[in-house]
Design an enzyme around this catalytic site. Sequence first.
Site, PDB file in Angstrom:
ATOM      1  N   ARG A 135       0.811  -1.236   0.000  1.00 26.75           N
ATOM      2  CA  ARG A 135       0.000   0.000   0.000  1.00 26.75           C
ATOM      3  C   ARG A 135       0.837   1.275   0.000  1.00 26.75           C
ATOM      4  NH1 ARG A 135      -2.965  -2.986   3.675  1.00 26.75           N
ATOM      5  NH2 ARG A 135      -4.743  -3.988   2.668  1.00 26.75           N
ATOM      6  N   LYS A 165       2.886  11.220 -11.649  1.00 25.15           N
ATOM      7  CA  LYS A 165       2.154  10.256 -12.481  1.00 25.15           C
ATOM      8  C   LYS A 165       3.002   8.997 -12.569  1.00 25.15           C
ATOM      9  CE  LYS A 165      -0.331  12.879 -15.975  1.00 25.15           C
ATOM     10  NZ  LYS A 165      -0.465  12.922 -17.438  1.00 25.15           N
ATOM     11  N   GLU A 177      10.184  17.827 -25.083  1.00 22.04           N
ATOM     12  CA  GLU A 177       9.350  18.273 -23.954  1.00 22.04           C
ATOM     13  C   GLU A 177       9.741  19.696 -23.535  1.00 22.04           C
ATOM     14  OE1 GLU A 177       6.839  16.420 -23.103  1.00 22.04           O
ATOM     15  OE2 GLU A 177       7.387  14.336 -23.521  1.00 22.04           O
ATOM     16  N   LYS A 189       6.491  22.977 -14.572  1.00 23.92           N
ATOM     17  CA  LYS A 189       5.777  21.735 -14.266  1.00 23.92           C
ATOM     18  C   LYS A 189       5.310  21.751 -12.811  1.00 23.92           C
ATOM     19  CE  LYS A 189       4.861  17.143 -14.964  1.00 23.92           C
ATOM     20  NZ  LYS A 189       5.193  15.908 -15.657  1.00 23.92           N
ATOM     21  N   GLU A 246      -4.845  16.177 -12.857  1.00 20.59           N
ATOM     22  CA  GLU A 246      -5.231  16.450 -14.235  1.00 20.59           C
ATOM     23  C   GLU A 246      -6.740  16.567 -14.435  1.00 20.59           C
ATOM     24  OE1 GLU A 246      -2.568  14.712 -17.240  1.00 20.59           O
ATOM     25  OE2 GLU A 246      -4.336  14.458 -18.495  1.00 20.59           O
ATOM     26  N   ARG A 305      -3.637  20.864 -15.942  1.00 13.82           N
ATOM     27  CA  ARG A 305      -2.526  19.976 -16.308  1.00 13.82           C
ATOM     28  C   ARG A 305      -2.640  19.454 -17.735  1.00 13.82           C
ATOM     29  NH1 ARG A 305       0.306  15.592 -12.160  1.00 13.82           N
ATOM     30  NH2 ARG A 305       1.879  14.830 -13.602  1.00 13.82           N
ATOM     31  N   ASN A 324      -0.294  18.464 -22.534  1.00 13.32           N
ATOM     32  CA  ASN A 324      -0.471  17.507 -23.630  1.00 13.32           C
ATOM     33  C   ASN A 324      -0.321  18.119 -25.006  1.00 13.32           C
ATOM     34  OD1 ASN A 324      -0.861  14.811 -22.745  1.00 13.32           O
ATOM     35  ND2 ASN A 324      -2.577  15.630 -21.599  1.00 13.32           N
ATOM     36  N   HIS A 361       1.034  16.135 -27.856  1.00 15.30           N
ATOM     37  CA  HIS A 361       0.896  14.730 -27.473  1.00 15.30           C
ATOM     38  C   HIS A 361      -0.284  14.027 -28.119  1.00 15.30           C
ATOM     39  CE1 HIS A 361       3.968  15.773 -24.613  1.00 15.30           C
ATOM     40  NE2 HIS A 361       4.004  14.546 -24.134  1.00 15.30           N
ATOM     41  N   HIS A 371       1.168  10.959 -29.660  1.00 16.94           N
ATOM     42  CA  HIS A 371       0.831   9.591 -29.232  1.00 16.94           C
ATOM     43  C   HIS A 371       0.318   8.769 -30.398  1.00 16.94           C
ATOM     44  CE1 HIS A 371       0.274  10.800 -24.746  1.00 16.94           C
ATOM     45  NE2 HIS A 371       1.466  10.283 -24.961  1.00 16.94           N
ATOM     46  N   HIS A 423       9.284   8.665 -27.903  1.00 16.90           N
ATOM     47  CA  HIS A 423       8.243   9.560 -27.421  1.00 16.90           C
ATOM     48  C   HIS A 423       8.543  11.042 -27.704  1.00 16.90           C
ATOM     49  CE1 HIS A 423       5.046  11.093 -24.920  1.00 16.90           C
ATOM     50  NE2 HIS A 423       5.933  11.824 -24.256  1.00 16.90           N
TER      51      HIS A 423
HETATM   52  N1  LIG Z   1       5.156  10.200 -15.509  1.00 20.67           N
HETATM   53  C1  LIG Z   1       5.127  11.191 -16.361  1.00 20.67           C
HETATM   54  O1  LIG Z   1       4.618  12.282 -16.071  1.00 20.67           O
HETATM   55  C2  LIG Z   1       5.756  11.013 -17.710  1.00 20.67           C
HETATM   56  C3  LIG Z   1       5.953  12.119 -18.538  1.00 20.67           C
HETATM   57  C4  LIG Z   1       6.604  11.921 -19.754  1.00 20.67           C
HETATM   58  C5  LIG Z   1       7.041  10.646 -20.106  1.00 20.67           C
HETATM   59  N2  LIG Z   1       6.813   9.591 -19.275  1.00 20.67           N
HETATM   60  C6  LIG Z   1       7.278   8.242 -19.619  1.00 20.67           C
HETATM   61  O2  LIG Z   1       8.703   8.260 -19.688  1.00 20.67           O
HETATM   62  C7  LIG Z   1       9.119   7.185 -20.529  1.00 20.67           C
HETATM   63  C8  LIG Z   1      10.234   7.670 -21.426  1.00 20.67           C
HETATM   64  O3  LIG Z   1      11.297   8.086 -20.611  1.00 20.67           O
HETATM   65  P1  LIG Z   1      12.763   8.308 -21.201  1.00 20.67           P
HETATM   66  O4  LIG Z   1      12.662   9.054 -22.451  1.00 20.67           O
HETATM   67  O5  LIG Z   1      13.584   8.830 -20.097  1.00 20.67           O
HETATM   68  O6  LIG Z   1      13.191   6.837 -21.649  1.00 20.67           O
HETATM   69  P2  LIG Z   1      13.989   5.648 -20.951  1.00 20.67           P
HETATM   70  O7  LIG Z   1      13.765   5.579 -19.509  1.00 20.67           O
HETATM   71  O8  LIG Z   1      13.700   4.430 -21.764  1.00 20.67           O
HETATM   72  O9  LIG Z   1      15.512   6.064 -21.207  1.00 20.67           O
HETATM   73  C9  LIG Z   1      15.991   6.161 -22.512  1.00 20.67           C
HETATM   74  C10 LIG Z   1      17.270   5.348 -22.713  1.00 20.67           C
HETATM   75  O10 LIG Z   1      18.360   6.023 -22.105  1.00 20.67           O
HETATM   76  C11 LIG Z   1      19.062   5.153 -21.227  1.00 20.67           C
HETATM   77  N3  LIG Z   1      19.616   6.023 -20.183  1.00 20.67           N
HETATM   78  C12 LIG Z   1      18.937   6.634 -19.193  1.00 20.67           C
HETATM   79  N4  LIG Z   1      19.740   7.474 -18.542  1.00 20.67           N
HETATM   80  C13 LIG Z   1      20.953   7.388 -19.110  1.00 20.67           C
HETATM   81  C14 LIG Z   1      22.203   8.032 -18.888  1.00 20.67           C
HETATM   82  N5  LIG Z   1      22.327   8.997 -17.971  1.00 20.67           N
HETATM   83  N6  LIG Z   1      23.249   7.687 -19.664  1.00 20.67           N
HETATM   84  C15 LIG Z   1      23.108   6.742 -20.642  1.00 20.67           C
HETATM   85  N7  LIG Z   1      21.949   6.123 -20.922  1.00 20.67           N
HETATM   86  C16 LIG Z   1      20.888   6.443 -20.160  1.00 20.67           C
HETATM   87  C17 LIG Z   1      18.048   4.139 -20.803  1.00 20.67           C
HETATM   88  O11 LIG Z   1      18.654   2.942 -20.398  1.00 20.67           O
HETATM   89  C18 LIG Z   1      17.238   3.959 -22.076  1.00 20.67           C
HETATM   90  O12 LIG Z   1      17.895   3.066 -22.942  1.00 20.67           O
HETATM   91  C19 LIG Z   1       7.892   6.716 -21.278  1.00 20.67           C
HETATM   92  O13 LIG Z   1       7.504   5.476 -20.757  1.00 20.67           O
HETATM   93  C20 LIG Z   1       6.837   7.771 -20.972  1.00 20.67           C
HETATM   94  O14 LIG Z   1       5.534   7.242 -20.931  1.00 20.67           O
HETATM   95  C21 LIG Z   1       6.187   9.759 -18.093  1.00 20.67           C
HETATM   96 ZN   LIG Z   2       5.606  13.592 -23.116  1.00 19.99          ZN
END
Ligand SMILES: NC(=O)c1ccc[n+]([C@@H]2O[C@H](COP(=O)([O-])OP(=O)(O)OC[C@H]3O[C@@H](n4cnc5c(N)ncnc54)[C@H](O)[C@@H]3O)[C@@H](O)[C@H]2O)c1
Ligand SMILES: [Zn+2]
Length: 368
Positions: A123, A145, A187, A229, A239, A243, A247, A250, A254, A267
């Site tokens: 929990r 999120k 972003e 943010k 949201e 918030r 998007n 997006h 998406h 993304h």
């Molecule tokens: N929660 C939210 O509000 C929110 C907002 C936007 C995106 N997201 C989510 O975030 C995800 C995408 O995140 P991302 O773009 O960070 O991708 P990711 O976490 O897959 O990282 C991208 C790549 O970079 C590598 N990596 C990470 N840090 C590194 C570093 N310092 N040096 C070398 N390699 C490194 C990772 O291993 C991976 O291969 C998606 O799933 C998306 O839905 C969430």
């Molecule tokens: Zn995004």
Amino acid sequence: MIHRQIDVALGDRSYPIYFGKGFGSSFAPTCQQHGIPERIVILTDSNVAHHYLDPIEKNLRHFKFSVSSIVIPPGEHQKSLSRANQIYTQLLKEGVGRKSAIVALGGGVVGDLAGFVAATYQRGVTLVQVPTTLLAQVDSSVGGKVAVNHPLGKNMIGSFFQPRFVWIDADTLSTLPAREVVCGLGEVAKYGVVFDAEFFAYLETNLERIQQLDPELMLTVQARCCELKAHVVSEDEREQGLRIVLNYGHTVGHALEAAGSYRVLKHGEAVLLGMAAESFIARELGLLPPGDHERIMKLVQRFPLRFGKNSFAPARVLAALTRDKKSIDGKARFVLPVRLGEVQVVDEVGSPVVRASLRQLADVFGTK
Ligand SMILES: NC(=O)c1ccc[n+]([C@@H]2O[C@H](COP(=O)([O-])OP(=O)(O)OC[C@H]3O[C@@H](n4cnc5c(N)ncnc54)[C@H](O)[C@@H]3O)[C@@H](O)[C@H]2O)c1
Ligand SMILES: [Zn+2]
């Protein structure tokens, strides 16, 4: 040394975002200061572990934390219930109790998954976000999120769960692949169009130096994005209203990701293309002055974004649009710019103008 702090104001769940460079040695003392439980599990992926796991483990142990780590393979498909379940099993086998903390060390994938596990395991246990991609540092680690994907849709299973603090060490960006930098900047550019014309102009002037991760500029960029943010999240944590403006880019973004089965575009790249398409739509609807549209297009075109002209069949993109979880009664919701620094939510966008925006994307960015 902590160079800067920005607070996310959420009453008794408020928390700070700390910014610095090479400030690994102050991580454990900051955990102590925040009353983080002694038992810590670090969740990370193998790419990030390779560079950053050892020092953070050593630092925590030096300050008498009891630390173990879970290293998962990299990649979006790790954000799944089955992976979460494996992690629960490991936590239970290790006897990790309620009085423990999960440190999410990695990009958005690790952050969302670790956050989801922290929100649900027994929990809820304490969560600390240590984002290591630019995208995670300016966006996903802030705001609470948390989610995993379902085979029928991204981020379909999740919750809102705020971390105790967010720790942003700009030095981690030095190992980030260039394509991931572009994704993060998608972003970043979004914040400019949605909220802040001055910040947009700053990006126009400095994009090349920012793409090269010039440390002086990065702190400004990260801090401005987190400030914006943090403001949005404190106004509208769940949201229900404001918030949604985050998007922008997006809705089409998406749909492009989905139409390419999540293999063609990452993304952040999809968001950049989505921003181009949605500003085109805004211009066509007479909402956005042509000059502002042109500035957005010019900025997006400075990024290395190329895809096969036929990668995105318009019918697939349009079908994905109506499946989007933010659509209402099968109608996609658009966040459209009305000028740089201001957007408007529009529910009625006809498919001819959406099709035209996709044709324009193919003309401008498509290869072959
Ligand atoms: N929660 C939210 O509000 C929110 C907002 C936007 C995106 N997201 C989510 O975030 C995800 C995408 O995140 P991302 O773009 O960070 O991708 P990711 O976490 O897959 O990282 C991208 C790549 O970079 C590598 N990596 C990470 N840090 C590194 C570093 N310092 N040096 C070398 N390699 C490194 C990772 O291993 C991976 O291969 C998606 O799933 C998306 O839905 C969430
Ligand atoms: Zn995004």
